[in-house]
Design an enzyme around this catalytic site. Sequence first.
Site, PDB file in Angstrom:
ATOM      1  N   HIS A 156       0.846  -1.184   0.000  1.00  0.00           N
ATOM      2  CA  HIS A 156       0.000   0.000   0.000  1.00  0.00           C
ATOM      3  C   HIS A 156       0.878   1.228   0.000  1.00  0.00           C
ATOM      4  CE1 HIS A 156      -3.124   2.860   1.128  1.00  0.00           C
ATOM      5  NE2 HIS A 156      -3.950   1.961   0.651  1.00  0.00           N
ATOM      6  N   ASP A 192      -7.998  -5.385   0.118  1.00  0.00           N
ATOM      7  CA  ASP A 192      -8.487  -6.215  -0.981  1.00  0.00           C
ATOM      8  C   ASP A 192      -8.169  -7.689  -0.765  1.00  0.00           C
ATOM      9  OD1 ASP A 192      -9.620  -4.203  -2.625  1.00  0.00           O
ATOM     10  OD2 ASP A 192      -7.602  -3.512  -3.035  1.00  0.00           O
TER      11      ASP A 192
HETATM   12  N1  COA Z   1       4.270  -7.500  -4.649  1.00  0.00           N
HETATM   13  C1  COA Z   1       5.599  -7.506  -4.843  1.00  0.00           C
HETATM   14  N2  COA Z   1       6.377  -6.424  -4.627  1.00  0.00           N
HETATM   15  C2  COA Z   1       5.760  -5.310  -4.185  1.00  0.00           C
HETATM   16  C3  COA Z   1       4.397  -5.247  -3.950  1.00  0.00           C
HETATM   17  C4  COA Z   1       3.638  -6.408  -4.202  1.00  0.00           C
HETATM   18  N3  COA Z   1       2.311  -6.415  -4.015  1.00  0.00           N
HETATM   19  N4  COA Z   1       4.090  -4.019  -3.497  1.00  0.00           N
HETATM   20  C5  COA Z   1       5.225  -3.314  -3.461  1.00  0.00           C
HETATM   21  N5  COA Z   1       6.237  -4.103  -3.884  1.00  0.00           N
HETATM   22  C6  COA Z   1       7.640  -3.741  -4.018  1.00  0.00           C
HETATM   23  C7  COA Z   1       7.798  -2.720  -5.122  1.00  0.00           C
HETATM   24  O1  COA Z   1       7.944  -3.354  -6.381  1.00  0.00           O
HETATM   25  C8  COA Z   1       9.065  -2.036  -4.681  1.00  0.00           C
HETATM   26  O2  COA Z   1      10.153  -2.845  -4.998  1.00  0.00           O
HETATM   27  P1  COA Z   1      11.540  -2.198  -5.492  1.00  0.00           P
HETATM   28  O3  COA Z   1      11.917  -1.216  -4.433  1.00  0.00           O
HETATM   29  O4  COA Z   1      12.435  -3.373  -5.610  1.00  0.00           O
HETATM   30  O5  COA Z   1      11.234  -1.547  -6.799  1.00  0.00           O
HETATM   31  C9  COA Z   1       8.950  -2.045  -3.169  1.00  0.00           C
HETATM   32  O6  COA Z   1       8.059  -3.111  -2.833  1.00  0.00           O
HETATM   33  C10 COA Z   1       8.408  -0.788  -2.565  1.00  0.00           C
HETATM   34  O7  COA Z   1       7.189  -0.519  -3.096  1.00  0.00           O
HETATM   35  P2  COA Z   1       6.499   0.876  -2.775  1.00  0.00           P
HETATM   36  O8  COA Z   1       7.100   1.899  -3.667  1.00  0.00           O
HETATM   37  O9  COA Z   1       6.584   1.181  -1.331  1.00  0.00           O
HETATM   38  O10 COA Z   1       5.025   0.578  -3.149  1.00  0.00           O
HETATM   39  P3  COA Z   1       4.169   1.542  -4.019  1.00  0.00           P
HETATM   40  O11 COA Z   1       3.702   2.632  -3.144  1.00  0.00           O
HETATM   41  O12 COA Z   1       4.833   1.923  -5.280  1.00  0.00           O
HETATM   42  O13 COA Z   1       2.986   0.586  -4.451  1.00  0.00           O
HETATM   43  C11 COA Z   1       0.999  -0.494  -4.601  1.00  0.00           C
HETATM   44  C12 COA Z   1       1.788   0.494  -3.787  1.00  0.00           C
HETATM   45  C13 COA Z   1      -0.361  -0.666  -3.962  1.00  0.00           C
HETATM   46  C14 COA Z   1       0.790   0.057  -5.991  1.00  0.00           C
HETATM   47  C15 COA Z   1       1.763  -1.825  -4.641  1.00  0.00           C
HETATM   48  O14 COA Z   1       1.985  -2.272  -3.340  1.00  0.00           O
HETATM   49  C16 COA Z   1       1.070  -2.871  -5.465  1.00  0.00           C
HETATM   50  O15 COA Z   1       1.167  -2.862  -6.686  1.00  0.00           O
HETATM   51  N6  COA Z   1       0.320  -3.823  -4.814  1.00  0.00           N
HETATM   52  C17 COA Z   1      -0.385  -4.842  -5.522  1.00  0.00           C
HETATM   53  C18 COA Z   1      -1.716  -4.339  -6.001  1.00  0.00           C
HETATM   54  C19 COA Z   1      -2.686  -4.128  -4.880  1.00  0.00           C
HETATM   55  O16 COA Z   1      -2.866  -4.966  -4.020  1.00  0.00           O
HETATM   56  N7  COA Z   1      -3.368  -2.971  -4.930  1.00  0.00           N
HETATM   57  C20 COA Z   1      -4.366  -2.614  -3.976  1.00  0.00           C
HETATM   58  C21 COA Z   1      -3.855  -1.544  -3.068  1.00  0.00           C
HETATM   59  S1  COA Z   1      -5.012  -1.236  -1.755  1.00  0.00           S
END
Ligand code: COA
Length: 360
Positions: free
Chosen positions: A245, A297
Amino acid sequence: MYGVAVAETAISRIAADGSLSYRGYAIKDLFERASFEECAFLILEGHLPNREELDTFVSGLHSRRKVPKNVYRLMEELPPTSDPMDILRTAVSGVGAAEALLPAKEQEYSLIAKMPTLVANCCRIVRGMDAVEPRDDVNEAENLLHMLTGRRPDSFEVWAFERELILYLEHDLNASTFTVRVVASTLADVYAASTAGIAALKGPLHGGANEASMRMMLEIGSPEGAMPYLKEKLSQGRKIMGFGHRIYKTVDPRAQLSKDMLKRLLAHKGGDGRLYRVAEELERAMWELKRIPANLDFYAAPVFYALSIPIEAYTPIFAASRSVGWVSHFNEQLAANKLFRPDSIYVGQHELTYVPVEQR
Ligand code: COA
């Protein structure tokens, strides 16, 4: 781009310690004690309703649930292979066109009241089923659950489903709500803004994650399968849906409330609890491997599954509930409106000379 404050809001707050509140009321308190309708009124009007206000609000919703027949025809015209979110987006546009002349306040209540009817029917249409009419004698949760599953749920099922709807109601400036505010800032109407909100919600990084999480849990099938699955997908650089998140980095309070709900619902329904064990082991393994927590979710999905709701309805359900937050943000934006027009940082080329096409 993230972490930039673009609006002031009094609707919901995610505090630095990761706790969530609607209009100053802790989500946990509302989750345990309030009805969906009370929370919706709170989010829209800024205070909890007294008995008279609540009764008026509820009967107003009930009387606006039916959808014009031409909107059903519009939905049925779309290919049966359509994604329900695409049908929903089109249907909200259709309602907007039909209600363009209504006063703004009427439009907002009409939209919120009709969303469950539209959601249930876009999910029925993709299954080749006829449209179903809403009931006017039950609350929002029971009405939607009944329309989605075609059976009368028991009171615990209604209560469980209502808890999930409360968790989905509102969440500050998430992607779809921000989208709604951008459209509102152009002075477009509430249907236009909500249509844009639905479009943003569809993506798997936002609302689409609940359906993807459920399909993943079913594919894994057993708790033992969780760790190998995660290792394989992560080694391929894949994102695991239902985890992570932008704001919650250690725990999503809504996920934990939903997890507790899942446990209670599965106990109520009887069975071997396998779904809970798969979900819990996925959560544990993901934390061990990546220190990334489960989000709402992830745990809402198996609750819907345990209620026998078709998977393709999960993101539309999110939209039905979140439409309340969207409408509230729409109004908050208009109350002190300034057109959103951010700057970008230009990184392209400079001072090129035009060359006619034959000479390129
Ligand atoms: N699976 C695998 N890796 C994940 C991840 C996931 N669900 N969520 C974050 N990461 C990884 C990112 O790829 C990043 O890796 P890196 O530093 O090697 O590039 C690292 O964790 C940090 O991520 P961060 O930048 O803090 O997350 P974000 O703010 O960009 O992303 C989301 C937030 C929600 C977009 C992301 O967590 C995601 O895509 N989740 C899956 C989709 C989901 O469940 N969405 C509903 C949200 S309520």
